[in-house]
Scaffold this motif. Structure first.
Motif, mmCIF file in Angstrom:
data_model
loop_
_atom_site.group_PDB
_atom_site.id
_atom_site.type_symbol
_atom_site.label_atom_id
_atom_site.label_comp_id
_atom_site.label_asym_id
_atom_site.label_seq_id
_atom_site.Cartn_x
_atom_site.Cartn_y
_atom_site.Cartn_z
ATOM 1 N N GLY A 140 -38.602 133.052 113.443
ATOM 2 C CA GLY A 140 -37.522 133.924 113.010
ATOM 3 C C GLY A 140 -36.651 133.251 111.972
ATOM 4 O O GLY A 140 -36.578 132.022 111.888
ATOM 5 N N LYS A 141 -35.985 134.069 111.181
ATOM 6 C CA LYS A 141 -35.094 133.585 110.125
ATOM 7 C C LYS A 141 -33.738 134.267 110.265
ATOM 8 O O LYS A 141 -33.658 135.500 110.361
ATOM 9 C CB LYS A 141 -35.670 133.913 108.746
ATOM 10 N N ILE A 142 -32.685 133.471 110.286
ATOM 11 C CA ILE A 142 -31.323 133.994 110.313
ATOM 12 C C ILE A 142 -30.574 133.427 109.118
ATOM 13 O O ILE A 142 -30.554 132.209 108.909
ATOM 14 C CB ILE A 142 -30.612 133.620 111.625
ATOM 15 N N VAL A 143 -29.987 134.313 108.332
ATOM 16 C CA VAL A 143 -29.196 133.912 107.166
ATOM 17 C C VAL A 143 -27.802 134.505 107.335
ATOM 18 O O VAL A 143 -27.624 135.723 107.321
ATOM 19 C CB VAL A 143 -29.827 134.412 105.849
ATOM 20 N N ASN A 144 -26.824 133.646 107.522
ATOM 21 C CA ASN A 144 -25.442 134.085 107.679
ATOM 22 C C ASN A 144 -24.704 133.957 106.347
ATOM 23 O O ASN A 144 -24.882 132.970 105.630
ATOM 24 C CB ASN A 144 -24.736 133.242 108.742
ATOM 25 N N ILE A 145 -23.886 134.942 106.047
ATOM 26 C CA ILE A 145 -23.136 134.882 104.790
ATOM 27 C C ILE A 145 -21.769 134.257 105.053
ATOM 28 O O ILE A 145 -20.893 134.853 105.682
ATOM 29 C CB ILE A 145 -22.994 136.272 104.151
ATOM 30 N N ALA A 146 -21.624 133.033 104.592
ATOM 31 C CA ALA A 146 -20.366 132.300 104.685
ATOM 32 C C ALA A 146 -19.573 132.572 103.400
ATOM 33 O O ALA A 146 -19.536 133.696 102.917
ATOM 34 C CB ALA A 146 -20.650 130.814 104.885
ATOM 35 N N SER A 147 -18.948 131.565 102.832
ATOM 36 C CA SER A 147 -18.125 131.762 101.637
ATOM 37 C C SER A 147 -17.742 130.398 101.075
ATOM 38 O O SER A 147 -17.778 129.382 101.788
ATOM 39 C CB SER A 147 -16.858 132.541 102.002
ATOM 40 N N ALA A 185 -31.954 128.883 111.057
ATOM 41 C CA ALA A 185 -30.671 129.536 110.842
ATOM 42 C C ALA A 185 -29.904 128.779 109.775
ATOM 43 O O ALA A 185 -29.608 127.588 109.940
ATOM 44 C CB ALA A 185 -29.871 129.583 112.141
ATOM 45 N N ASN A 186 -29.615 129.439 108.682
ATOM 46 C CA ASN A 186 -28.891 128.827 107.565
ATOM 47 C C ASN A 186 -27.856 129.811 107.029
ATOM 48 O O ASN A 186 -27.824 130.968 107.441
ATOM 49 C CB ASN A 186 -29.864 128.422 106.456
ATOM 50 N N ALA A 187 -27.011 129.334 106.140
ATOM 51 C CA ALA A 187 -25.964 130.186 105.587
ATOM 52 C C ALA A 187 -25.940 130.084 104.069
ATOM 53 O O ALA A 187 -26.326 129.065 103.485
ATOM 54 C CB ALA A 187 -24.598 129.792 106.152
ATOM 55 N N ILE A 188 -25.480 131.144 103.450
ATOM 56 C CA ILE A 188 -25.201 131.171 102.016
ATOM 57 C C ILE A 188 -23.695 131.290 101.847
ATOM 58 O O ILE A 188 -23.049 132.121 102.495
ATOM 59 C CB ILE A 188 -25.895 132.357 101.323
ATOM 60 N N ALA A 189 -23.135 130.453 101.001
ATOM 61 C CA ALA A 189 -21.697 130.484 100.731
ATOM 62 C C ALA A 189 -21.460 130.921 99.289
ATOM 63 O O ALA A 189 -21.488 130.094 98.376
ATOM 64 C CB ALA A 189 -21.076 129.111 100.982
ATOM 65 N N PRO A 190 -21.253 132.216 99.068
ATOM 66 C CA PRO A 190 -20.999 132.675 97.698
ATOM 67 C C PRO A 190 -19.631 132.212 97.202
ATOM 68 O O PRO A 190 -18.669 132.096 97.973
ATOM 69 C CB PRO A 190 -21.030 134.208 97.826
ATOM 70 N N GLY A 191 -19.558 131.958 95.912
ATOM 71 C CA GLY A 191 -18.272 131.735 95.272
ATOM 72 C C GLY A 191 -17.652 133.073 94.924
ATOM 73 O O GLY A 191 -17.745 134.029 95.701
ATOM 74 N N TYR A 192 -17.058 133.169 93.756
ATOM 75 C CA TYR A 192 -16.413 134.417 93.356
ATOM 76 C C TYR A 192 -17.404 135.296 92.598
ATOM 77 O O TYR A 192 -17.851 134.947 91.505
ATOM 78 C CB TYR A 192 -15.173 134.118 92.510
ATOM 79 N N PHE A 193 -17.726 136.444 93.217
ATOM 80 C CA PHE A 193 -18.718 137.363 92.659
ATOM 81 C C PHE A 193 -18.085 138.695 92.291
ATOM 82 O O PHE A 193 -17.140 139.153 92.943
ATOM 83 C CB PHE A 193 -19.866 137.582 93.660
ATOM 84 N N ASP A 194 -18.634 139.285 91.260
ATOM 85 C CA ASP A 194 -18.195 140.596 90.786
ATOM 86 C C ASP A 194 -18.789 141.659 91.704
ATOM 87 O O ASP A 194 -19.942 142.058 91.567
ATOM 88 C CB ASP A 194 -18.676 140.797 89.345
ATOM 89 N N THR A 195 -17.995 142.080 92.701
ATOM 90 C CA THR A 195 -18.428 143.069 93.681
ATOM 91 C C THR A 195 -17.435 144.230 93.702
ATOM 92 O O THR A 195 -16.307 144.102 93.203
ATOM 93 C CB THR A 195 -18.485 142.458 95.094
#
Length: 256
Positions: A140-147, A185-195
């Motif tokens: 299984g793969k878990i990707v959490n969205i951090a910041s 299980a890993n996380a992605i930490a986005p910076g400042y994105f145009d959303t």
């Protein structure tokens, strides 16, 4: 396996929470383009249906699963029901989240609690519900969205910073508990994105000027720039990567 095949998500199913717009919708598209069937989640079915129509028009397989990520019983029922009726969820992207801005000395207690439920408790609840099915399968793969706020703070968003630091550390805990079952299980930490949620900030010349000066890349991030990191962490290419937080921020977090 070839370098190309280890990034393929063909034959896999990916649940993305909070995926009717913004980062979640973009990540769902990236996973679909890598071959996955995507399961869109949110509380408003009409918004999910609109997002699904666009993906289906491009030939992607899309299911909808509407539930409130802060409601533990609803989460468990939805995940168990989908697994029983439609098959295994191979990939989970915990993206649902919220923001509330106020000076810390004036921050309402109820807003703090709501933010924690949405940004941290929901990550635990959805991951636990999905992992209970992943564990017997041994994968299984878990990707959490951090910041970027997992590592840095700004005025008026201290509770958000605490919540995203919690997501990053909870990700480490998931790896510690579940790596032995074949789950990454890993996380992605986005910076400042145009959303859409950042539209007012993007339109503010002063804030955008600060972003351009503070970020080595000299600009806001664009949503498609998050997809590669998500596909990597959701694919066999990251089979020995666990408990990590990958910053996608144009270099902001590594510079003074």
């Amino acid at each position: 396996m070839s370098a190309q095949s280890i990034f393929s998500l063909q034959g896999r199913t990916a649940l993305v929470t909070g995926s009717s717009q913004g980062i979640g919708e973009s990540l769902a598209r990236g996973l679909a383009e890598a071959g996955a069937r995507v399961v869109l989640n949110g509380r408003r079915m009409e918004a999910l249906e609109t997002a699904a129509e666009v993906l289906r028009a491009d030939g992607h397989e899309v299911d909808l699963l509407s539930f409130d990520v802060t409601d533990a019983e609803a989460v468990r029922a939805a995940i168990d029901g989908y697994e029983a009726e439609s098959g295994p969820i191979d990939i989970l992207v915990n993206n649902a989240g919220m923001q509330h801005r106020a000076p810390l000395e004036d921050f309402p207690a109820e807003a703090f609690e709501r933010l924690m439920r949405t940004n941290v408790t929901s990550v635990f609840q959805v991951a636990q519900a999905v992992a209970r099915h992943m564990i017997p399968r041994g994968r299984g793969k878990i990707v959490n969205i951090a910041s970027i706020q997992s590592a840095l703070a700004r005025k008026t968003i201290a509770p958000y910073t605490a919540s995203k630091g919690g997501v990053s550390n909870l990700t480490k805990g998931m790896a510690a508990d579940w790596a032995g079952y074949g789950i990454q299980a890993n996380a992605i930490a986005p910076g400042y994105f145009d959303t859409p949620l950042n539209a007012a900030l993007v339109a503010d010349p002063e804030f955008t000027g600060w972003i351009e000066k503070r970020t080595p890349a000299g600009r806001w991030g664009q949503l498609p720039e998050l997809r590669g990191a998500c596909v990597f962490l959701a694919s066999d290419a990251s089979s020995y990567v666990n408990g990590q937080t990958l910053f996608v921020d144009g270099g902001m977090s590594v510079t003074l």
